[in-house]
Enzyme design. Structure first.
Site, mmCIF file in Angstrom:
data_model
loop_
_atom_site.group_PDB
_atom_site.id
_atom_site.type_symbol
_atom_site.label_atom_id
_atom_site.label_comp_id
_atom_site.label_asym_id
_atom_site.label_seq_id
_atom_site.Cartn_x
_atom_site.Cartn_y
_atom_site.Cartn_z
ATOM 1 N N LYS A 165 58.072 59.886 106.274
ATOM 2 C CA LYS A 165 58.648 60.276 104.976
ATOM 3 C C LYS A 165 57.670 61.176 104.222
ATOM 4 C CE LYS A 165 58.346 57.307 101.442
ATOM 5 N NZ LYS A 165 57.691 57.846 100.233
ATOM 6 N N ASN A 166 56.398 60.793 104.202
ATOM 7 C CA ASN A 166 55.431 61.510 103.378
ATOM 8 C C ASN A 166 54.901 62.791 104.011
ATOM 9 O OD1 ASN A 166 55.882 59.566 101.497
ATOM 10 N ND2 ASN A 166 53.966 58.452 101.857
ATOM 11 N N ARG B 16 59.949 60.824 92.804
ATOM 12 C CA ARG B 16 58.862 61.538 92.141
ATOM 13 C C ARG B 16 58.214 62.606 93.030
ATOM 14 N NH1 ARG B 16 56.374 58.832 89.179
ATOM 15 N NH2 ARG B 16 54.465 60.044 89.239
ATOM 16 N N CYS C 255 56.791 54.761 87.023
ATOM 17 C CA CYS C 255 57.118 54.245 88.356
ATOM 18 C C CYS C 255 56.663 52.783 88.354
ATOM 19 C CB CYS C 255 56.347 55.064 89.399
ATOM 20 S SG CYS C 255 56.291 54.312 91.015
ATOM 21 N N ARG D 99 51.266 56.865 87.300
ATOM 22 C CA ARG D 99 51.350 57.985 88.260
ATOM 23 C C ARG D 99 51.542 59.340 87.573
ATOM 24 N NH1 ARG D 99 54.896 56.365 93.338
ATOM 25 N NH2 ARG D 99 53.628 57.993 94.321
ATOM 26 N N ASP E 53 49.531 51.856 101.006
ATOM 27 C CA ASP E 53 50.933 51.661 101.415
ATOM 28 C C ASP E 53 51.101 50.542 102.428
ATOM 29 O OD1 ASP E 53 51.843 55.201 101.305
ATOM 30 O OD2 ASP E 53 51.513 53.714 99.742
ATOM 31 N N ILE F 215 44.006 52.072 94.218
ATOM 32 C CA ILE F 215 44.727 53.332 94.049
ATOM 33 C C ILE F 215 45.704 53.265 92.876
ATOM 34 C CG2 ILE F 215 46.237 55.037 95.146
ATOM 35 C CD1 ILE F 215 43.489 54.861 96.489
ATOM 36 N N ARG G 79 64.503 53.552 100.912
ATOM 37 C CA ARG G 79 63.829 54.813 100.574
ATOM 38 C C ARG G 79 62.856 55.222 101.680
ATOM 39 N NH1 ARG G 79 60.813 54.897 95.302
ATOM 40 N NH2 ARG G 79 60.494 56.967 96.149
HETATM 41 C C1 EPZ Z 1 51.249 59.743 97.806
HETATM 42 O O1 EPZ Z 1 51.637 59.570 96.456
HETATM 43 C C2 EPZ Z 1 52.295 59.010 98.631
HETATM 44 N N1 EPZ Z 1 53.609 59.613 98.406
HETATM 45 C C3 EPZ Z 1 52.315 57.532 98.232
HETATM 46 O O2 EPZ Z 1 53.245 56.872 99.081
HETATM 47 C C4 EPZ Z 1 50.917 56.957 98.480
HETATM 48 O O3 EPZ Z 1 50.899 55.605 98.061
HETATM 49 C C5 EPZ Z 1 49.892 57.756 97.673
HETATM 50 O O4 EPZ Z 1 49.965 59.158 98.048
HETATM 51 C C6 EPZ Z 1 48.466 57.287 97.932
HETATM 52 O O5 EPZ Z 1 48.174 57.364 99.298
HETATM 53 C C7 EPZ Z 1 53.907 60.783 99.029
HETATM 54 O O6 EPZ Z 1 53.114 61.339 99.772
HETATM 55 C C8 EPZ Z 1 55.266 61.351 98.774
HETATM 56 P P1 EPZ Z 1 48.222 60.235 94.624
HETATM 57 P P2 EPZ Z 1 50.936 60.465 95.298
HETATM 58 O O7 EPZ Z 1 48.456 61.453 93.813
HETATM 59 O O8 EPZ Z 1 50.537 61.772 95.830
HETATM 60 C C9 EPZ Z 1 46.358 59.260 90.388
HETATM 61 C C10 EPZ Z 1 54.979 55.397 99.582
HETATM 62 O O9 EPZ Z 1 55.071 54.165 99.467
HETATM 63 N N2 EPZ Z 1 46.807 60.593 89.972
HETATM 64 O O10 EPZ Z 1 47.402 60.337 95.874
HETATM 65 O O11 EPZ Z 1 51.823 60.406 94.103
HETATM 66 C C11 EPZ Z 1 47.519 58.323 90.700
HETATM 67 O O12 EPZ Z 1 48.000 57.721 89.508
HETATM 68 C C12 EPZ Z 1 54.367 56.205 98.464
HETATM 69 O O13 EPZ Z 1 55.336 56.064 100.588
HETATM 70 C C13 EPZ Z 1 46.501 61.036 88.689
HETATM 71 O O14 EPZ Z 1 45.892 60.319 87.898
HETATM 72 O O15 EPZ Z 1 49.633 59.611 95.006
HETATM 73 C C14 EPZ Z 1 46.890 57.334 91.632
HETATM 74 O O16 EPZ Z 1 46.195 56.368 90.876
HETATM 75 C C15 EPZ Z 1 53.981 55.341 97.266
HETATM 76 N N3 EPZ Z 1 46.912 62.279 88.301
HETATM 77 C C16 EPZ Z 1 45.872 58.176 92.422
HETATM 78 O O17 EPZ Z 1 45.681 59.366 91.646
HETATM 79 C C17 EPZ Z 1 47.608 63.106 89.147
HETATM 80 O O18 EPZ Z 1 47.938 64.243 88.737
HETATM 81 C C18 EPZ Z 1 46.353 58.589 93.803
HETATM 82 O O19 EPZ Z 1 47.658 59.097 93.661
HETATM 83 C C19 EPZ Z 1 47.913 62.638 90.448
HETATM 84 C C20 EPZ Z 1 47.490 61.389 90.844
#
Ligand code: EPZ
Length: 428
Positions: free
Chosen positions: A22-23, A101, A125, A130, A315, A337, A407
């Protein structure tokens, strides 16, 4: 709303085949916005989130065929061909972005290709606030004008200009958004503290196939030299390491012997290390992992701390928590995370789990015989952990709100039934 009914305590024997990630599929689709040529993706999973991305594209006038697009229904094919020639808007509306998202991934490609974008802020979320502030700041560093009005991110740029981006926090979709945007920028972009997930490397490979110039994907320093345009490509989506890890944990918890096929064991090293620490025997080939366990003995307990790849993935945290209830001692889980990704604890407690939560730390006591109960899914990966709990609990477990599961997992009840689980979906 559908429910899953599981009668627990069956051991599992057989093979589970893994689908496309998916990702990886979501950014791969967004990358098609960078070109007027056809982008043909194969091994695409049939998941609610991918269907939502298809709906978003069709809402924008982007044609998607082969995956429930204009020409076929959603049950056909495992490939999708995307073409943006008839795209008629630069807007990703709230009604679609709020349900998925990862729609934020169209932001960078839209600005890079068309010089403008209006994308709804994703909003909250279940697992955390996020924010997407890092995406926005990085786009501004590439010379875009960004304003936030009425819940939308409005971005314009004559042409993006390469720059050095240093992410305060490692962000997967942030790295993907900026890597895509930088492919058409003037000059060179350096991304420091880049995410290193396999999905980043596969996106970079696709962009290079489209004519981009990228070095360092998969490390924390990525260099992108901008080009004037990109062309179409054909690409297989990589196997879903989180789906694979989920079934490996399910087999380790339920006992038996299960081979997870069509996966990449190298993407699972952090999990395999922890399964080994917990006393689980496994063997692997180039594209499969076999887990075997005599369920009659408790596992060895282990501690996990979720961190960016290649460390233990957030995850798989909820799923591994269920395994720790079967340990011979106490296991400690630290979620670093997301700030609210322990909601499955309350549901597992209803099944008799003995888990204490202090801030982002869960203390999981082992030697617990879980009992079937009516429980409720709260988010995608939590719902997978509840299924695993139902597989090992006494009697019957009924899981509601399983739209969360749909999902990210294709045909989970079929895959589990095929290896001996007593599980059925009841249409509400
Ligand atoms: C990706 O989400 C994945 N989704 C998530 O999978 C996964 O849990 C996550 O990476 C971490 O590995 C997809 O790839 C579509 P991040 P993403 O930006 O990119 C903070 C699933 O279950 N952050 O790496 O949204 C954020 O709040 C999903 O398949 C900011 O503060 O995650 C988090 O604490 C859930 N500001 C940390 O960084 C930003 O602008 C990591 O989030 C962006 C992120």
């Amino acid at each position: 709303m559908d429910k899953l009914i599981i009668k627990g305590r069956n051991k599992l024997y057989g093979k589970v085949s893994i689908g496309g990630a998916k990702n990886a599929a979501l950014p791969a689709m967004a990358a098609a916005i960078l070109t007027s040529g056809d982008v043909r993706l194969s091994k695409v999973p049939h998941l609610a989130d991918v269907t939502t991305m298809v709906a978003l594209f069709e809402n924008m006038g982007i044609s998607t065929t082969g995956y429930g697009g204009t020409t076929t229904d959603a049950t056909s094919g495992r490939s999708v061909t995307i073409n943006t020639s008839r795209m008629n808007t630069y807007e990703a509306p709230y009604k679609l972005v709020k349900t998925m998202r990862a729609s934020i991934l169209v932001l960078g490609p839209l600005v890079a290709r068309y010089g403008r974008a209006r994308v709804s802020l994703p909003g909250g979320c279940a697992i955390g606030s996020r924010p997407v502030d890092l995406h926005i700041k990085a786009l501004a560093s590439l010379g875009a004008d960004v304003s936030i009005e009425h819940g939308y991110i409005n971005v314009t740029a004559k042409r993006l200009t390469g720059a050095k981006i240093v992410f305060d926090t490692t962000t997967v979709t942030g790295t993907e958004n900026i890597m895509m945007a930088a492919t058409l920028a003037r000059g060179t972009t350096i991304i420091e503290n880049a995410a290193k997930e396999p999905e980043i490397s596969s996106l970079a490979e696709q962009l290079v196939n489209m004519g981009a110039r990228i070095n360092g994907a998969g490390t924390d320093l990525i260099e992108i030299q901008g080009v004037d345009q990109l062309h179409g490509c054909s690409m297989d989506i990589i196997p879903d390491r989180i789906e694979a890890g989920t079934y490996l944990i399910a087999a380790a918890a339920a006992g038996g012997e299960v081979e997870v096929t069509g996966c990449n064991p190298r993407h699972l090293d952090a999990l395999l290390f922890k399964l080994n620490e917990a006393g689980i025997e496994y063997s692997e080939t180039a594209d499969s992992v076999m887990v075997r366990r005599n369920r009659d003995t408790w596992l060895k307990s282990a501690n996990i701390k979720t961190q960016p790849y290649p460390n233990f993935p957030t995850d798989l945290q909820a799923q591994f928590m269920v395994l720790l209830t079967q340990g011979d001692d106490t296991g400690i889980i630290t979620e670093t995370i997301f700030e609210n990704r322990l909601m499955h604890v309350a549901e597992l407690r209803r099944m008799g789990a003995d888990i204490t939560v202090e801030n982002n730390v869960a203390i999981v006591r082992g030697k617990t015989r879980l009992m079937g109960a009516p429980i409720m899914a709260t988010d995608l990966r939590a719902s997978a952990s509840l299924v695993i709990a139902g597989l090992i609990a006494d009697n019957v477990t009924e899981i509601s709100r399983i739209y969360h599961l749909d999902r990210g997992y294709e045909g989970m009840e079929e895959k589990l039934s095929k290896i001996g689980a007593q599980i059925e979906r009841v249409k509400a």
